[in-house]
Design a protein around this motif. Structure first.
Motif, PDB file in Angstrom:
ATOM      1  N   VAL A 220       0.845  -1.202   0.000  1.00 34.17           N
ATOM      2  CA  VAL A 220       0.000   0.000   0.000  1.00 34.17           C
ATOM      3  C   VAL A 220       0.877   1.247   0.000  1.00 34.17           C
ATOM      4  N   LEU A 221       1.902   1.242   0.832  1.00 32.40           N
ATOM      5  CA  LEU A 221       2.804   2.392   0.904  1.00 32.40           C
ATOM      6  C   LEU A 221       3.504   2.627  -0.431  1.00 32.40           C
ATOM      7  N   ILE A 222       3.993   1.570  -1.043  1.00 31.16           N
ATOM      8  CA  ILE A 222       4.680   1.701  -2.337  1.00 31.16           C
ATOM      9  C   ILE A 222       3.719   2.197  -3.416  1.00 31.16           C
ATOM     10  N   ALA A 223       2.515   1.636  -3.468  1.00 32.04           N
ATOM     11  CA  ALA A 223       1.530   2.068  -4.470  1.00 32.04           C
ATOM     12  C   ALA A 223       1.149   3.528  -4.256  1.00 32.04           C
ATOM     13  N   ARG A 224       0.964   3.911  -2.994  1.00 28.33           N
ATOM     14  CA  ARG A 224       0.584   5.285  -2.672  1.00 28.33           C
ATOM     15  C   ARG A 224       1.688   6.253  -3.074  1.00 28.33           C
ATOM     16  N   ILE A 225       2.934   5.896  -2.785  1.00 27.30           N
ATOM     17  CA  ILE A 225       4.053   6.786  -3.111  1.00 27.30           C
ATOM     18  C   ILE A 225       4.269   6.865  -4.620  1.00 27.30           C
ATOM     19  N   LEU A 226       4.212   5.735  -5.308  1.00 24.90           N
ATOM     20  CA  LEU A 226       4.397   5.753  -6.765  1.00 24.90           C
ATOM     21  C   LEU A 226       3.324   6.589  -7.456  1.00 24.90           C
TER      22      LEU A 226
ATOM     23  N   VAL B 103      -9.175   8.267 -15.534  1.00 23.61           N
ATOM     24  CA  VAL B 103     -10.064   7.814 -16.615  1.00 23.61           C
ATOM     25  C   VAL B 103      -9.771   8.597 -17.892  1.00 23.61           C
ATOM     26  N   ASN B 104      -9.570   9.899 -17.775  1.00 24.11           N
ATOM     27  CA  ASN B 104      -9.266  10.713 -18.954  1.00 24.11           C
ATOM     28  C   ASN B 104      -7.906  10.372 -19.544  1.00 24.11           C
ATOM     29  N   ILE B 105      -6.924  10.082 -18.696  1.00 29.21           N
ATOM     30  CA  ILE B 105      -5.614   9.665 -19.202  1.00 29.21           C
ATOM     31  C   ILE B 105      -5.752   8.365 -19.986  1.00 29.21           C
ATOM     32  N   LEU B 106      -6.478   7.425 -19.423  1.00 27.49           N
ATOM     33  CA  LEU B 106      -6.673   6.138 -20.098  1.00 27.49           C
ATOM     34  C   LEU B 106      -7.398   6.328 -21.430  1.00 27.49           C
ATOM     35  N   LEU B 107      -8.469   7.099 -21.452  1.00 32.66           N
ATOM     36  CA  LEU B 107      -9.219   7.329 -22.692  1.00 32.66           C
ATOM     37  C   LEU B 107      -8.382   8.077 -23.725  1.00 32.66           C
ATOM     38  N   PHE B 108      -7.572   9.035 -23.257  1.00 33.22           N
ATOM     39  CA  PHE B 108      -6.700   9.760 -24.178  1.00 33.22           C
ATOM     40  C   PHE B 108      -5.758   8.792 -24.884  1.00 33.22           C
ATOM     41  N   HIS B 109      -5.177   7.878 -24.106  1.00 33.70           N
ATOM     42  CA  HIS B 109      -4.226   6.944 -24.706  1.00 33.70           C
ATOM     43  C   HIS B 109      -4.915   5.880 -25.550  1.00 33.70           C
TER      44      HIS B 109
ATOM     45  N   LEU C 248      -0.277   3.538 -23.648  1.00 34.40           N
ATOM     46  CA  LEU C 248      -1.332   2.754 -23.005  1.00 34.40           C
ATOM     47  C   LEU C 248      -0.810   1.906 -21.845  1.00 34.40           C
ATOM     48  N   VAL C 249       0.403   1.417 -21.945  1.00 32.14           N
ATOM     49  CA  VAL C 249       0.970   0.593 -20.866  1.00 32.14           C
ATOM     50  C   VAL C 249       1.125   1.421 -19.589  1.00 32.14           C
ATOM     51  N   GLU C 250       1.674   2.620 -19.717  1.00 31.35           N
ATOM     52  CA  GLU C 250       1.839   3.491 -18.554  1.00 31.35           C
ATOM     53  C   GLU C 250       0.485   3.858 -17.953  1.00 31.35           C
ATOM     54  N   ALA C 251      -0.483   4.147 -18.810  1.00 38.45           N
ATOM     55  CA  ALA C 251      -1.823   4.480 -18.330  1.00 38.45           C
ATOM     56  C   ALA C 251      -2.453   3.297 -17.597  1.00 38.45           C
ATOM     57  N   ALA C 252      -2.216   2.092 -18.094  1.00 35.79           N
ATOM     58  CA  ALA C 252      -2.754   0.901 -17.441  1.00 35.79           C
ATOM     59  C   ALA C 252      -2.096   0.667 -16.080  1.00 35.79           C
ATOM     60  N   VAL C 253      -0.806   0.951 -15.972  1.00 31.62           N
ATOM     61  CA  VAL C 253      -0.123   0.814 -14.679  1.00 31.62           C
ATOM     62  C   VAL C 253      -0.695   1.808 -13.671  1.00 31.62           C
ATOM     63  N   ILE C 254      -0.917   3.045 -14.103  1.00 33.80           N
ATOM     64  CA  ILE C 254      -1.519   4.054 -13.235  1.00 33.80           C
ATOM     65  C   ILE C 254      -2.909   3.597 -12.797  1.00 33.80           C
ATOM     66  N   LEU C 255      -3.695   3.081 -13.730  1.00 31.05           N
ATOM     67  CA  LEU C 255      -5.036   2.593 -13.403  1.00 31.05           C
ATOM     68  C   LEU C 255      -4.965   1.426 -12.419  1.00 31.05           C
ATOM     69  N   ALA C 256      -4.028   0.519 -12.609  1.00 26.73           N
ATOM     70  CA  ALA C 256      -3.890  -0.631 -11.708  1.00 26.73           C
ATOM     71  C   ALA C 256      -3.519  -0.183 -10.294  1.00 26.73           C
ATOM     72  N   LEU C 257      -2.610   0.775 -10.172  1.00 25.19           N
ATOM     73  CA  LEU C 257      -2.254   1.299  -8.854  1.00 25.19           C
ATOM     74  C   LEU C 257      -3.454   1.950  -8.183  1.00 25.19           C
ATOM     75  N   ASP C 258      -4.220   2.705  -8.971  1.00 23.85           N
ATOM     76  CA  ASP C 258      -5.407   3.373  -8.439  1.00 23.85           C
ATOM     77  C   ASP C 258      -6.448   2.354  -7.979  1.00 23.85           C
ATOM     78  N   ILE C 259      -6.715   1.359  -8.794  1.00 27.41           N
ATOM     79  CA  ILE C 259      -7.701   0.335  -8.424  1.00 27.41           C
ATOM     80  C   ILE C 259      -7.253  -0.404  -7.170  1.00 27.41           C
ATOM     81  N   PHE C 260      -5.964  -0.725  -7.080  1.00 22.56           N
ATOM     82  CA  PHE C 260      -5.441  -1.384  -5.894  1.00 22.56           C
ATOM     83  C   PHE C 260      -5.700  -0.542  -4.645  1.00 22.56           C
TER      84      PHE C 260
END
Length: 132
Positions: A5-11, A81-87, A95-107
Motif C-alpha cells: 500500500v505504501l509503495i503504491a501510494r508513493i508511486l 479515466v481521462n488519461i486512459l481514454l486519451f491513450h 497505453l501501458v503506462e496508463a494501465a499501470v496508473i489505473l492498476a495502482l489506483d484500483i489497488f
C-alpha cells in the motif's frame, strides 16, 4: 500488505505530483504529433490543463502525505479515466503506462474500500432528515 500500500501510494503520488508540477510550470517535452497533440494544445491554450494539473498536484500530495488518501483517490479518479481514454483514442503508445496508473489506483481504492462504501448506498441517509 502495508508495504505494498505504501509503495503504491508513493508511486501514484509521485507520478501525479511530478505531472502536475510539469504542467503548471510548462516543463514539457517536444509537442505530441497528430490529433493528440492538437487536442492537448487546445486544452493548454485555454487554461483547462492548468486546472487539471492543480487537481493532479493536490491529489498526488494527499497520497504522498498519507492523509485524506480517499479524497486524493477521488480527485485523481476522473483524471485517470481521462488519461486512459486519451491513450486509447489518441496515443496508444502510452497505453501501458496508463494501465499501470489505473492498476495502482484500483489497488488503492480496493484497500481503502471502506471509505467509499457510502457512494454505493442505494438509499443514502441525508444529515438531519429521515431516510429518503
Amino acid at each position: 500488505m502495508k508495504y505494498a500500500v505504501l509503495i503504491a501510494r508513493i508511486l501514484l503520488g509521485l507520478a501525479f505530483v511530478a505531472a502536475g508540477v510539469m504542467n503548471i510550470l510548462h516543463l514539457k517535452q517536444k509537442p505530441m504529433p497528430g490529433d493528440g497533440g492538437l487536442f492537448l494544445s487546445i486544452l493548454s491554450t485555454h487554461g483547462y490543463m492548468t486546472v487539471v494539473a492543480l487537481v493532479m498536484l493536490v491529489g498526488g500530495l494527499l497520497l504522498l502525505v498519507g492523509r485524506f488518501v480517499p479524497l486524493g483517490l477521488t480527485l485523481l479518479g476522473p483524471v485517470i479515466v481521462n488519461i486512459l481514454l486519451f491513450h486509447i483514442f489518441f496515443a496508444p503508445s502510452g497505453l501501458v503506462e496508463a494501465a499501470v496508473i489505473l492498476a495502482l489506483d484500483i489497488f488503492l481504492v480496493v484497500v481503502y474500500r471502506r471509505a467509499f462504501l457510502g457512494i454505493f448506498a442505494a438509499g443514502p441517509e441525508v444529515l438531519g432528515s429521515p431516510k429518503l
